[in-house]
Scaffold this active site. Sequence first.
Site, mmCIF file in Angstrom:
data_model
loop_
_atom_site.group_PDB
_atom_site.id
_atom_site.type_symbol
_atom_site.label_atom_id
_atom_site.label_comp_id
_atom_site.label_asym_id
_atom_site.label_seq_id
_atom_site.Cartn_x
_atom_site.Cartn_y
_atom_site.Cartn_z
ATOM 1 C CG ASP A 24 -1.745 0.868 1.480
ATOM 2 O OD1 ASP A 24 -2.300 1.430 0.280
ATOM 3 O OD2 ASP A 24 -1.517 1.816 2.833
ATOM 4 C CG ASP A 29 -0.991 7.795 0.645
ATOM 5 O OD1 ASP A 29 -0.230 8.956 0.528
ATOM 6 O OD2 ASP A 29 -2.304 7.638 -0.193
ATOM 7 C CG ASP A 31 -2.158 2.363 6.360
ATOM 8 O OD1 ASP A 31 -2.483 2.288 5.234
ATOM 9 O OD2 ASP A 31 -2.312 3.313 7.416
#
Length: 228
Positions: free
Chosen positions: A16, A18, A174
Site C-alpha cells: 500500500d 499512503d 496499514d
Amino acid sequence: MTTTGGRPWAGAVLFDWDGTLVDSRQALLAAWHDVTSRVLGRAWPVEEDDIGVVLSRRGTEVFPSLSDDPAVVQALADAFTPAYERHAAEGVRPFPGAVDLLEELNGRAVAVGVVTSKARARYTADAVRGRMNHLIAAATCAEDVIRGKPDPQAALSVLEQLGVPADRAVMVGDTVVDIRTGRAAGIRSIGVTWGSTPAGPLVEAGADAVVETFDELRAALSTGPLAP
C-alpha cells in the site's frame, strides 16, 4: 512483531502507499478539509470512522457519498488534486526506513509493486518527491481498475505486471482494507502499525503478521521457506 500463523514469503512485495511507505495523513486530511470547506461549506471528515474511509478508499468512491448533485461531486473531484499538491509539496515524505527497505528488496531481486487507491498523478508526484519511483517495478492506481480495494483486482493486476504468482507474494499495508485485499487475492499479508490502524484490527482482518517497525518488516520478509 505479532505473527498469526502461516509461512513467511518473498518473490514479490506489494505495498500500500499512503500510511505504509509514505507519511501523507496530514496532507490528505488538509486537502479534504480545504476542498469540502470550499465546495460544501463544511470541513469533512472529522470523525475517526470517516477519516478511516478517506485514508483507505478511492476519491471517486467517496465524493458521491457527500452530495447527490453531480456538479458538486465533479467540483470536489476537480479541486482535490491541486489541493493535495499544495500540502504534499511540503508535508509528504517516505517514512524513515522505507527507501532503505525498497533498495534492499531490489538488491535481492525481490519485485516491488504498489497497490494504491490514490490517483496516479498524486502517486507519481509522491514517488518522485520521495525518490522512490525507480525502486517500484509496477503500480496500480485508482483509475487503473473498475473496482477498488478491498476487491483483489488491483493487487492481481500488479502481480500480473510483475510476473509473480500469488503464492510467492505478500501484501503490506496499514489498514484493514489492505489486509482484506491481500486475502481476497490469495496473497499473504503483513499489517503495519505506523500508519492509521493498531495491531488488533489488522489481526482480526486476517493479517499473517503485524509489525511495528521497518526492521521487523525486514525480518519478516527475510526468513522462512519463501525467502529468496
